[in-house]
Design a protein around this motif. Structure first.
Motif, PDB file in Angstrom:
ATOM      1  N   ASN A  35     -10.773  60.981 -59.062  1.00  0.00           N
ATOM      2  CA  ASN A  35     -10.589  60.783 -60.632  1.00  0.00           C
ATOM      3  C   ASN A  35      -9.966  62.062 -61.214  1.00  0.00           C
ATOM      4  O   ASN A  35     -10.353  62.927 -60.497  1.00  0.00           O
ATOM      5  CB  ASN A  35     -11.824  60.218 -61.156  1.00  0.00           C
ATOM      6  N   ALA A  36      -9.725  62.291 -62.553  1.00  0.00           N
ATOM      7  CA  ALA A  36      -9.296  62.962 -63.090  1.00  0.00           C
ATOM      8  C   ALA A  36     -10.393  64.271 -63.341  1.00  0.00           C
ATOM      9  O   ALA A  36     -10.047  65.571 -63.153  1.00  0.00           O
ATOM     10  CB  ALA A  36      -8.766  62.912 -64.597  1.00  0.00           C
ATOM     11  N   GLU A  37     -11.386  63.816 -63.607  1.00  0.00           N
ATOM     12  CA  GLU A  37     -12.616  64.839 -63.739  1.00  0.00           C
ATOM     13  C   GLU A  37     -12.818  65.771 -62.298  1.00  0.00           C
ATOM     14  O   GLU A  37     -12.909  66.954 -62.676  1.00  0.00           O
ATOM     15  CB  GLU A  37     -14.019  64.197 -64.085  1.00  0.00           C
ATOM     16  N   LYS A  38     -12.920  65.209 -61.161  1.00  0.00           N
ATOM     17  CA  LYS A  38     -12.976  65.853 -60.050  1.00  0.00           C
ATOM     18  C   LYS A  38     -11.792  66.707 -59.964  1.00  0.00           C
ATOM     19  O   LYS A  38     -12.007  67.679 -59.110  1.00  0.00           O
ATOM     20  CB  LYS A  38     -13.345  64.793 -58.861  1.00  0.00           C
ATOM     21  N   GLY A  39     -10.633  66.057 -60.106  1.00  0.00           N
ATOM     22  CA  GLY A  39      -9.670  66.833 -59.669  1.00  0.00           C
ATOM     23  C   GLY A  39      -9.524  68.173 -60.584  1.00  0.00           C
ATOM     24  O   GLY A  39      -9.097  69.183 -60.074  1.00  0.00           O
ATOM     25  N   LEU A  40      -9.564  68.109 -61.892  1.00  0.00           N
ATOM     26  CA  LEU A  40      -9.551  69.383 -62.941  1.00  0.00           C
ATOM     27  C   LEU A  40     -10.766  70.326 -62.246  1.00  0.00           C
ATOM     28  O   LEU A  40     -10.457  71.410 -62.344  1.00  0.00           O
ATOM     29  CB  LEU A  40     -10.258  68.832 -64.243  1.00  0.00           C
ATOM     30  N   ASP A  41     -11.819  69.810 -61.795  1.00  0.00           N
ATOM     31  CA  ASP A  41     -12.897  70.693 -61.219  1.00  0.00           C
ATOM     32  C   ASP A  41     -12.366  71.241 -60.119  1.00  0.00           C
ATOM     33  O   ASP A  41     -12.543  72.591 -60.019  1.00  0.00           O
ATOM     34  CB  ASP A  41     -14.243  70.047 -60.926  1.00  0.00           C
ATOM     35  N   ILE A  42     -11.859  70.784 -59.138  1.00  0.00           N
ATOM     36  CA  ILE A  42     -10.939  71.526 -57.993  1.00  0.00           C
ATOM     37  C   ILE A  42      -9.865  72.384 -58.514  1.00  0.00           C
ATOM     38  O   ILE A  42      -9.951  73.782 -58.104  1.00  0.00           O
ATOM     39  CB  ILE A  42     -10.358  70.232 -57.247  1.00  0.00           C
ATOM     40  N   ALA A  43      -8.991  71.987 -59.515  1.00  0.00           N
ATOM     41  CA  ALA A  43      -8.162  72.809 -60.117  1.00  0.00           C
ATOM     42  C   ALA A  43      -8.612  74.025 -60.657  1.00  0.00           C
ATOM     43  O   ALA A  43      -8.050  75.035 -60.383  1.00  0.00           O
ATOM     44  CB  ALA A  43      -7.087  72.130 -60.984  1.00  0.00           C
ATOM     45  N   LEU A  44      -9.508  74.085 -61.374  1.00  0.00           N
ATOM     46  CA  LEU A  44     -10.379  75.174 -61.891  1.00  0.00           C
ATOM     47  C   LEU A  44     -10.864  76.219 -61.052  1.00  0.00           C
ATOM     48  O   LEU A  44     -11.118  77.416 -61.281  1.00  0.00           O
ATOM     49  CB  LEU A  44     -11.045  74.925 -62.937  1.00  0.00           C
ATOM     50  N   ASN A  45     -11.387  75.810 -59.948  1.00  0.00           N
ATOM     51  CA  ASN A  45     -12.220  76.474 -58.784  1.00  0.00           C
ATOM     52  C   ASN A  45     -11.490  76.859 -57.762  1.00  0.00           C
ATOM     53  O   ASN A  45     -11.944  77.697 -56.896  1.00  0.00           O
ATOM     54  CB  ASN A  45     -13.366  76.069 -58.534  1.00  0.00           C
ATOM     55  N   VAL A  48      -5.047  75.985 -56.518  1.00  0.00           N
ATOM     56  CA  VAL A  48      -4.155  75.172 -56.026  1.00  0.00           C
ATOM     57  C   VAL A  48      -2.606  75.568 -56.577  1.00  0.00           C
ATOM     58  O   VAL A  48      -2.389  75.934 -57.501  1.00  0.00           O
ATOM     59  CB  VAL A  48      -4.488  73.894 -57.138  1.00  0.00           C
ATOM     60  N   ASP A  49      -1.829  75.063 -55.774  1.00  0.00           N
ATOM     61  CA  ASP A  49      -0.318  75.423 -55.692  1.00  0.00           C
ATOM     62  C   ASP A  49       0.294  74.001 -56.394  1.00  0.00           C
ATOM     63  O   ASP A  49       1.555  74.467 -57.014  1.00  0.00           O
ATOM     64  CB  ASP A  49       0.268  75.611 -54.413  1.00  0.00           C
ATOM     65  N   LEU A  50      -0.101  72.898 -56.121  1.00  0.00           N
ATOM     66  CA  LEU A  50       0.890  71.729 -56.487  1.00  0.00           C
ATOM     67  C   LEU A  50      -0.389  70.588 -56.885  1.00  0.00           C
ATOM     68  O   LEU A  50      -1.138  70.479 -56.149  1.00  0.00           O
ATOM     69  CB  LEU A  50       1.812  71.255 -55.756  1.00  0.00           C
ATOM     70  N   LEU A  66      -3.244  66.091 -67.402  1.00  0.00           N
ATOM     71  CA  LEU A  66      -2.038  67.034 -67.375  1.00  0.00           C
ATOM     72  C   LEU A  66      -2.431  68.071 -68.830  1.00  0.00           C
ATOM     73  O   LEU A  66      -2.388  69.152 -68.636  1.00  0.00           O
ATOM     74  CB  LEU A  66      -0.958  66.549 -67.639  1.00  0.00           C
ATOM     75  N   GLN A  67      -2.526  67.570 -69.771  1.00  0.00           N
ATOM     76  CA  GLN A  67      -3.134  68.362 -71.092  1.00  0.00           C
ATOM     77  C   GLN A  67      -4.034  69.410 -70.663  1.00  0.00           C
ATOM     78  O   GLN A  67      -4.118  70.565 -71.066  1.00  0.00           O
ATOM     79  CB  GLN A  67      -3.433  67.530 -72.180  1.00  0.00           C
ATOM     80  N   ARG A  68      -5.151  68.919 -69.885  1.00  0.00           N
ATOM     81  CA  ARG A  68      -6.429  69.663 -69.930  1.00  0.00           C
ATOM     82  C   ARG A  68      -5.551  71.055 -68.781  1.00  0.00           C
ATOM     83  O   ARG A  68      -6.055  72.042 -68.935  1.00  0.00           O
ATOM     84  CB  ARG A  68      -7.343  69.084 -69.031  1.00  0.00           C
ATOM     85  N   LEU A  69      -5.093  70.621 -67.868  1.00  0.00           N
ATOM     86  CA  LEU A  69      -4.291  71.680 -67.062  1.00  0.00           C
ATOM     87  C   LEU A  69      -3.471  72.626 -67.980  1.00  0.00           C
ATOM     88  O   LEU A  69      -3.631  73.842 -67.550  1.00  0.00           O
ATOM     89  CB  LEU A  69      -3.663  70.915 -65.996  1.00  0.00           C
ATOM     90  N   LYS A  70      -2.811  72.077 -68.619  1.00  0.00           N
ATOM     91  CA  LYS A  70      -2.002  73.096 -69.559  1.00  0.00           C
ATOM     92  C   LYS A  70      -2.936  73.821 -70.493  1.00  0.00           C
ATOM     93  O   LYS A  70      -2.407  75.218 -70.841  1.00  0.00           O
ATOM     94  CB  LYS A  70      -0.959  72.276 -70.512  1.00  0.00           C
ATOM     95  N   GLU A  71      -4.085  73.464 -70.682  1.00  0.00           N
ATOM     96  CA  GLU A  71      -4.691  74.172 -71.722  1.00  0.00           C
ATOM     97  C   GLU A  71      -5.363  75.550 -70.989  1.00  0.00           C
ATOM     98  O   GLU A  71      -5.854  76.516 -71.720  1.00  0.00           O
ATOM     99  CB  GLU A  71      -5.926  73.382 -72.194  1.00  0.00           C
ATOM    100  N   GLU A  73      -5.709  78.722 -68.549  1.00  0.00           N
ATOM    101  CA  GLU A  73      -4.735  79.761 -68.211  1.00  0.00           C
ATOM    102  C   GLU A  73      -4.587  79.723 -66.582  1.00  0.00           C
ATOM    103  O   GLU A  73      -3.430  80.010 -66.239  1.00  0.00           O
ATOM    104  CB  GLU A  73      -5.058  81.214 -68.611  1.00  0.00           C
ATOM    105  N   LYS A  74      -5.679  79.529 -65.942  1.00  0.00           N
ATOM    106  CA  LYS A  74      -5.601  79.226 -64.481  1.00  0.00           C
ATOM    107  C   LYS A  74      -4.678  78.305 -63.867  1.00  0.00           C
ATOM    108  O   LYS A  74      -4.360  78.375 -62.764  1.00  0.00           O
ATOM    109  CB  LYS A  74      -7.034  79.246 -64.010  1.00  0.00           C
ATOM    110  N   THR A  75      -4.524  77.232 -64.685  1.00  0.00           N
ATOM    111  CA  THR A  75      -3.874  75.906 -64.108  1.00  0.00           C
ATOM    112  C   THR A  75      -2.539  75.650 -64.859  1.00  0.00           C
ATOM    113  O   THR A  75      -1.993  74.903 -64.575  1.00  0.00           O
ATOM    114  CB  THR A  75      -4.801  74.730 -64.108  1.00  0.00           C
ATOM    115  N   SER A  76      -2.496  76.286 -66.084  1.00  0.00           N
ATOM    116  CA  SER A  76      -1.192  75.942 -66.971  1.00  0.00           C
ATOM    117  C   SER A  76       0.257  76.085 -66.048  1.00  0.00           C
ATOM    118  O   SER A  76       1.158  75.300 -66.433  1.00  0.00           O
ATOM    119  CB  SER A  76      -1.261  76.942 -68.233  1.00  0.00           C
ATOM    120  N   HIS A  77       0.304  76.904 -65.112  1.00  0.00           N
ATOM    121  CA  HIS A  77       1.413  77.372 -64.559  1.00  0.00           C
ATOM    122  C   HIS A  77       1.775  76.172 -63.422  1.00  0.00           C
ATOM    123  O   HIS A  77       2.867  76.065 -62.828  1.00  0.00           O
ATOM    124  CB  HIS A  77       1.545  78.701 -64.074  1.00  0.00           C
TER     125      HIS A  77
END
Ligand code: MN
Length: 133
Positions: A35-45, A48-50, A66-71, A73-77
């Motif tokens: 789910n997105a919640e778990k995915g965001l947790d991984i992306a922030l910690n 992740v390259d893609l 996607l909006q959360r990732l864009k918000e 700095e660590k994941t926006s790119h």
């Protein structure tokens, strides 16, 4: 150093396809989130390259994630590939406008999808498709 691909997908079979796809790439590690919640947790910690993002997810959907990732700095790119069964032209346009790097419709064509993943990972390191598999 291995590239990290994060796949956010709630469907077991689709996740299996992604495992198969990523196995064909050298030095790529797949991280899985159902789910997105778990995915965001991984992306922030993790570094992740893609991200491969299913659009229809339980709870937060792919657009919100996607909006959360864009918000952040660590994941926006991080490039994000949308995966969706919505295949109309307007769906694809909406996806690209929202900021997805690529919009891929299901069922995916493995060869085509591999090329996209490989191209997006090129920026982060040397990735080659294993021709023997
Ligand atoms: Mn789904």
């Amino acid at each position: 150093m291995a590239s990290i691909v994060l796949c956010i997908e709630d469907n077991d079979l689709n996740m299996l396809v992604m495992k198969h796809v990523v196995k064909r790439l050298h030095d790529v590690v797949l991280r899985e989130a159902v789910n997105a919640e778990k995915g965001l947790d991984i992306a922030l910690n993790e570094d992740v390259d893609l991200v491969i993002m299913d659009i229809q997810l339980p709870g937060m959907n792919g657009y919100e994630a996607l909006q959360r990732l864009k918000e952040h700095e660590k994941t926006s790119h991080i490039p994000v590939i949308a995966l969706s069964s919505f295949a109309e032209k307007v769906d694809i346009e909406r996806g690209l406008k929202a900021g997805f790097t690529e919009y891929v419709t299901k069922p995916i064509r493995v060869g085509h999808f591999l090329q996209i993943v490989e191209r997006l990972l090129m920026n982060t390191g040397e990735v080659m498709i294993d021709q023997e598999q």
